[in-house]
Design a protein around this motif. Structure first.
Motif, mmCIF file in Angstrom:
data_model
loop_
_atom_site.group_PDB
_atom_site.id
_atom_site.type_symbol
_atom_site.label_atom_id
_atom_site.label_comp_id
_atom_site.label_asym_id
_atom_site.label_seq_id
_atom_site.Cartn_x
_atom_site.Cartn_y
_atom_site.Cartn_z
ATOM 1 N N ILE A 267 -45.970 -43.092 -65.838
ATOM 2 C CA ILE A 267 -47.381 -42.995 -66.203
ATOM 3 C C ILE A 267 -47.795 -41.530 -66.266
ATOM 4 C CG2 ILE A 267 -49.730 -43.605 -65.532
ATOM 5 C CD1 ILE A 267 -48.529 -46.061 -64.157
ATOM 6 N N ILE A 268 -48.346 -41.182 -67.421
ATOM 7 C CA ILE A 268 -48.739 -39.803 -67.685
ATOM 8 C C ILE A 268 -50.254 -39.740 -67.815
ATOM 9 C CG2 ILE A 268 -48.413 -37.831 -69.221
ATOM 10 C CD1 ILE A 268 -45.817 -38.917 -67.859
ATOM 11 N N GLN A 269 -50.858 -38.765 -67.152
ATOM 12 C CA GLN A 269 -52.307 -38.584 -67.257
ATOM 13 C C GLN A 269 -52.615 -37.456 -68.226
ATOM 14 O OE1 GLN A 269 -54.537 -37.512 -63.666
ATOM 15 N NE2 GLN A 269 -56.151 -38.878 -64.391
ATOM 16 N N LEU A 270 -53.388 -37.800 -69.256
ATOM 17 C CA LEU A 270 -53.820 -36.788 -70.214
ATOM 18 C C LEU A 270 -54.965 -35.978 -69.624
ATOM 19 C CD1 LEU A 270 -53.722 -38.965 -73.473
ATOM 20 C CD2 LEU A 270 -51.890 -37.658 -72.379
ATOM 21 N N ALA A 271 -55.328 -34.903 -70.307
ATOM 22 C CA ALA A 271 -56.348 -33.999 -69.763
ATOM 23 C C ALA A 271 -57.711 -34.675 -69.643
ATOM 24 C CB ALA A 271 -56.450 -32.749 -70.635
ATOM 25 N N ASP A 272 -57.965 -35.693 -70.483
ATOM 26 C CA ASP A 272 -59.250 -36.395 -70.387
ATOM 27 C C ASP A 272 -59.210 -37.533 -69.375
ATOM 28 O OD1 ASP A 272 -57.727 -38.302 -71.624
ATOM 29 O OD2 ASP A 272 -58.975 -38.481 -73.422
ATOM 30 N N GLY A 273 -58.123 -37.673 -68.651
ATOM 31 C CA GLY A 273 -58.009 -38.684 -67.616
ATOM 32 C C GLY A 273 -57.321 -39.963 -68.063
ATOM 33 N N GLU A 274 -57.146 -40.138 -69.371
ATOM 34 C CA GLU A 274 -56.506 -41.348 -69.879
ATOM 35 C C GLU A 274 -55.061 -41.422 -69.388
ATOM 36 O OE1 GLU A 274 -55.455 -43.581 -74.129
ATOM 37 O OE2 GLU A 274 -56.420 -41.621 -74.138
ATOM 38 N N LEU A 275 -54.622 -42.647 -69.082
ATOM 39 C CA LEU A 275 -53.252 -42.861 -68.631
ATOM 40 C C LEU A 275 -52.441 -43.519 -69.737
ATOM 41 C CD1 LEU A 275 -53.942 -44.238 -65.028
ATOM 42 C CD2 LEU A 275 -53.440 -41.890 -65.701
ATOM 43 N N ASP B 124 -45.221 -43.824 -75.012
ATOM 44 C CA ASP B 124 -46.321 -44.095 -75.945
ATOM 45 C C ASP B 124 -47.072 -42.830 -76.372
ATOM 46 O OD1 ASP B 124 -45.782 -46.819 -75.827
ATOM 47 O OD2 ASP B 124 -47.130 -47.125 -74.118
ATOM 48 N N LEU B 125 -46.657 -41.690 -75.863
ATOM 49 C CA LEU B 125 -47.393 -40.457 -76.168
ATOM 50 C C LEU B 125 -47.259 -40.082 -77.637
ATOM 51 C CD1 LEU B 125 -46.465 -38.371 -73.006
ATOM 52 C CD2 LEU B 125 -48.693 -39.353 -73.558
ATOM 53 N N LYS B 126 -48.336 -39.580 -78.192
ATOM 54 C CA LYS B 126 -48.370 -39.138 -79.584
ATOM 55 C C LYS B 126 -48.645 -37.630 -79.619
ATOM 56 C CE LYS B 126 -48.272 -43.465 -81.002
ATOM 57 N NZ LYS B 126 -46.929 -44.048 -81.171
ATOM 58 N N GLN C 83 -43.278 -36.631 -84.780
ATOM 59 C CA GLN C 83 -42.065 -37.462 -84.734
ATOM 60 C C GLN C 83 -41.883 -38.146 -83.393
ATOM 61 O OE1 GLN C 83 -38.503 -35.747 -86.555
ATOM 62 N NE2 GLN C 83 -37.311 -36.392 -84.785
ATOM 63 N N GLY C 84 -42.001 -37.378 -82.317
ATOM 64 C CA GLY C 84 -41.841 -37.950 -80.985
ATOM 65 C C GLY C 84 -40.667 -37.349 -80.246
ATOM 66 N N TRP C 85 -40.173 -38.080 -79.248
ATOM 67 C CA TRP C 85 -39.138 -37.550 -78.357
ATOM 68 C C TRP C 85 -37.815 -37.396 -79.088
ATOM 69 C CZ3 TRP C 85 -41.017 -35.299 -74.369
ATOM 70 C CH2 TRP C 85 -42.158 -35.781 -73.752
ATOM 71 N N SER C 86 -37.190 -36.255 -78.892
ATOM 72 C CA SER C 86 -35.908 -35.959 -79.521
ATOM 73 C C SER C 86 -35.054 -35.174 -78.538
ATOM 74 C CB SER C 86 -36.094 -35.124 -80.793
ATOM 75 O OG SER C 86 -36.914 -35.795 -81.726
ATOM 76 N N SER C 87 -33.752 -35.423 -78.581
ATOM 77 C CA SER C 87 -32.848 -34.681 -77.702
ATOM 78 C C SER C 87 -31.550 -34.384 -78.437
ATOM 79 C CB SER C 87 -32.559 -35.485 -76.430
ATOM 80 O OG SER C 87 -31.663 -36.545 -76.695
ATOM 81 N N CYS C 88 -30.755 -33.511 -77.824
ATOM 82 C CA CYS C 88 -29.468 -33.160 -78.428
ATOM 83 C C CYS C 88 -28.547 -34.376 -78.455
ATOM 84 C CB CYS C 88 -28.800 -32.036 -77.641
ATOM 85 S SG CYS C 88 -29.755 -30.514 -77.621
ATOM 86 N N CYS C 89 -28.701 -35.269 -77.490
ATOM 87 C CA CYS C 89 -27.857 -36.468 -77.429
ATOM 88 C C CYS C 89 -28.757 -37.679 -77.157
ATOM 89 C CB CYS C 89 -26.793 -36.319 -76.352
ATOM 90 S SG CYS C 89 -25.616 -37.678 -76.339
ATOM 91 N N LEU D 43 -35.621 -43.916 -72.662
ATOM 92 C CA LEU D 43 -36.687 -43.342 -73.487
ATOM 93 C C LEU D 43 -36.233 -43.337 -74.954
ATOM 94 C CD1 LEU D 43 -39.464 -41.834 -73.332
ATOM 95 C CD2 LEU D 43 -38.146 -39.714 -73.299
ATOM 96 N N PRO D 44 -36.974 -44.026 -75.824
ATOM 97 C CA PRO D 44 -36.613 -43.997 -77.243
ATOM 98 C C PRO D 44 -36.630 -42.565 -77.764
ATOM 99 C CG PRO D 44 -38.244 -45.697 -76.814
ATOM 100 C CD PRO D 44 -38.143 -44.869 -75.564
ATOM 101 N N CYS D 45 -35.609 -42.188 -78.477
ATOM 102 C CA CYS D 45 -35.377 -40.782 -78.758
ATOM 103 C C CYS D 45 -34.624 -40.646 -80.073
ATOM 104 C CB CYS D 45 -34.527 -40.242 -77.606
ATOM 105 S SG CYS D 45 -34.698 -38.514 -77.289
#
Lengths: 25, 132
Positions: free
Chosen positions: B20-28, B33-35, B96-102, B112-114
């Motif tokens: 669970i990630i809290q954005l600066a406006d308090g939204e969780l 799901d982060l954009k 695009q979203g989350w990306s990694s070398c592998c 984590l979808p990547c």
């Protein structure tokens, strides 16, 4: 009895790397 | 003490799907799901942080197993910054979203979808706002 466990909440900026070059000004 | 991902990776727990990630406006939101807009809007609210565009210029193998060296061109001044990260370390690519070398390893270890991080991708990074 099961003690309630708090779910960790992480601040958004934890997820973003700091790629800060030396600022020049 | 901060917890980390299950065995096989020492990445922080906040990259695990469902965190669970809290954005600066308090939204969780869940991390998966982060954009792009969530980061941009959070940085706009922040008094200290600003978002920079960091373009991937090179991706090289590290001498350390399961690590890679990613070279970025950061911000409008195109400053060169290299970081050595685990190959499963996820970066957030604009639009695009989350990306990694592998990405297979990221999905395996963190669920984590990547997608695959590639040269030319523009990642979200942070710098400090100039406080005057």
């Amino acid at each position: 009895n099961v003690e309630p466990r708090s779910v960790p909440v992480f601040p958004w900026h934890s997820l973003v790397p700091f790629l800060a070059p030396t600022q020049s000004d | 003490a901060p917890s980390s991902a299950p065995s096989g990776s020492s990445l922080p727990a906040y990259f695990i799907k469902g965190s669970i990630i809290q954005l600066a406006d308090g939204e969780l939101k869940h991390v998966e799901d982060l954009k792009t807009e969530d980061f941009i809007q959070s940085a706009e609210i922040s008094s200290e942080l600003k978002i920079d565009s960091s373009t991937v210029e090179r991706i090289d193998d590290s001498h350390t197993p399961n690590f890679a060296i990613v070279q970025f061109s950061v911000g409008e001044h195109r400053a060169q910054v290299s970081v050595e990260v685990q190959v499963e370390y996820p970066f957030f690519v604009f639009g695009q979203g989350w990306s990694s070398c592998c990405p297979d390893r990221t999905t395996q270890l963190l669920e984590l979808p990547c997608t695959k991080l590639s040269v030319g991708d523009v990642c979200i990074s942070l710098t400090l706002k100039n406080l005057r």
